[in-house]
Scaffold this motif. Structure first.
Motif, PDB file in Angstrom:
ATOM      1  N   ALA A  74       0.830  -1.202   0.000  1.00 52.24           N
ATOM      2  CA  ALA A  74       0.000   0.000   0.000  1.00 52.24           C
ATOM      3  C   ALA A  74       0.859   1.243   0.000  1.00 52.24           C
ATOM      4  O   ALA A  74       1.987   1.234   0.504  1.00 52.24           O
ATOM      5  CB  ALA A  74      -0.911   0.003   1.228  1.00 52.24           C
ATOM      6  N   PRO A 105      -3.006   4.793   6.464  1.00 54.50           N
ATOM      7  CA  PRO A 105      -3.749   3.659   5.905  1.00 54.50           C
ATOM      8  C   PRO A 105      -4.817   3.154   6.872  1.00 54.50           C
ATOM      9  O   PRO A 105      -4.582   3.061   8.079  1.00 54.50           O
ATOM     10  CB  PRO A 105      -2.655   2.606   5.676  1.00 54.50           C
ATOM     11  CG  PRO A 105      -1.414   3.409   5.466  1.00 54.50           C
ATOM     12  CD  PRO A 105      -1.550   4.587   6.394  1.00 54.50           C
ATOM     13  N   ALA A 118       3.559  -1.352   3.806  1.00 53.36           N
ATOM     14  CA  ALA A 118       2.902  -0.054   3.656  1.00 53.36           C
ATOM     15  C   ALA A 118       3.909   1.075   3.595  1.00 53.36           C
ATOM     16  O   ALA A 118       4.868   1.122   4.367  1.00 53.36           O
ATOM     17  CB  ALA A 118       1.942   0.175   4.821  1.00 53.36           C
ATOM     18  N   TRP A 129      -3.494   0.518  -3.448  1.00 55.60           N
ATOM     19  CA  TRP A 129      -3.279  -0.746  -2.746  1.00 55.60           C
ATOM     20  C   TRP A 129      -3.121  -1.853  -3.772  1.00 55.60           C
ATOM     21  O   TRP A 129      -3.920  -1.959  -4.712  1.00 55.60           O
ATOM     22  CB  TRP A 129      -4.462  -1.051  -1.826  1.00 55.60           C
ATOM     23  CG  TRP A 129      -4.569  -0.111  -0.667  1.00 55.60           C
ATOM     24  CD1 TRP A 129      -4.850   1.239  -0.714  1.00 55.60           C
ATOM     25  CD2 TRP A 129      -4.378  -0.431   0.706  1.00 55.60           C
ATOM     26  NE1 TRP A 129      -4.839   1.768   0.545  1.00 55.60           N
ATOM     27  CE2 TRP A 129      -4.567   0.773   1.443  1.00 55.60           C
ATOM     28  CE3 TRP A 129      -4.082  -1.603   1.393  1.00 55.60           C
ATOM     29  CZ2 TRP A 129      -4.454   0.815   2.822  1.00 55.60           C
ATOM     30  CZ3 TRP A 129      -3.981  -1.562   2.774  1.00 55.60           C
ATOM     31  CH2 TRP A 129      -4.160  -0.358   3.472  1.00 55.60           C
TER      32      TRP A 129
END
Length: 280
Positions: free
Chosen positions: A113, A120, A169, A222
């Protein structure tokens, strides 16, 4: 509107025109058979309006090709699956969308992501999520089911602790500082982010303001395994499963990853953002 969506809508319009021409009908004649204004036929054929399933059924019947309805509906479904307007998705509130996201998380082993403006969702505290969801509901004038949506988002976070899953992420440093909530809520959120560093299933990187970049930060996205990319824009969400699109977003993620800081440096950047709350 996304270029991919518009191109798909134009292609559908071209197909509708082909069926009309093959039937030897003018646009006005087809409109008369369907009970429409001629302008509607023009808009549909030129990709200026998205047809409804009933429109396609009427078109197929009017051109004497009812067997073509399945093909036309298939084209429409493909278009809508790729481009999902928030207006439609949030027509009954945010909870349903949170549950859809949870299903995608459960079906994926590796999730990559990138977020440029917000923490997030899977890392958000309840208070932070509450403010973000409230702002979105206010902007889009959608039903308020904030508490149900927050609970669904928190439930989704259980997957962070499941062995065999990997969350990679990246967060632009600006997202750590965006005042989408009161300072005390943001402080708690930053503490939560710092606590995730070192978790077995999580690799959290922060792209610093000072980083040399080979790609501009732009919007969040994502990547679910190598099968799906979800991109959020202001008015819609795109679900991309074309291998070329997935490869492109994978390349973008890798470039941002190369500029990101991890471990102790990421801790420092989070602490720097938290300290800025005390001096504001």
């Amino acid at each position: 509107m996304s270029t991919d969506f518009q191109q798909a809508r134009v292609a559908l319009g071209v197909r509708l025109r082909e069926l009309r021409v093959d039937a030897g009908l003018s646009g006005r004649e087809l409109a008369g058979r369907c009970g429409w204004l001629p302008s509607k036929v023009s808009k549909l054929e030129n990709g200026k309006q998205t047809p409804k399933p009933d429109d396609l059924a009427a078109w197929a019947q009017a051109v004497g090709r009812p067997a073509k309805l399945a093909e036309l509906k298939g084209r429409l479904t493909g278009l809508e699956v790729t481009y999902r307007s928030w207006r439609r998705q949030l027509a009954t509130g945010h909870r349903a969308r949170q549950e859809i996201a949870a299903a995608e998380h459960l079906n994926s082993r590796v999730i990559r992501a990138y977020e440029a403006t917000v923490i997030p969702g899977i890392f958000q505290t309840a208070d932070y999520a509450r403010h973000v969801l409230t702002h979105n509901a206010d902007l889009r004038q959608t039903p308020r089911d904030t508490e149900e949506a927050v609970r669904a988002r928190m439930k989704r976070q259980a997957s962070l602790y499941e062995p065999g899953r990997e969350f990679r992420a990246l967060v632009w440093e600006g997202a750590l500082r965006a005042r989408v909530c009161p300072p005390d809520v943001l402080a708690a959120q930053l503490d939560r982010m710092a606590g995730l560093i070192g978790l077995d299933t999580v690799q959290l990187g922060v792209v610093p303001f000072e980083a040399a970049l080979t790609i501009t930060p732009r919007h969040g996205f994502w990547i679910y395994d190598e099968r799906l990319v979800i991109v959020e824009t202001l008015n819609a969400e795109m679900w991309l499963d074309d291998p070329a699109d997935i490869a492109l977003y994978g390349k973008a993620w890798e470039r941002l990853d190369a500029a990101a800081a991890y471990g102790r440096t990421a801790h420092f950047l989070i602490a720097r953002a938290r300290a800025a709350l005390d001096t504001a």
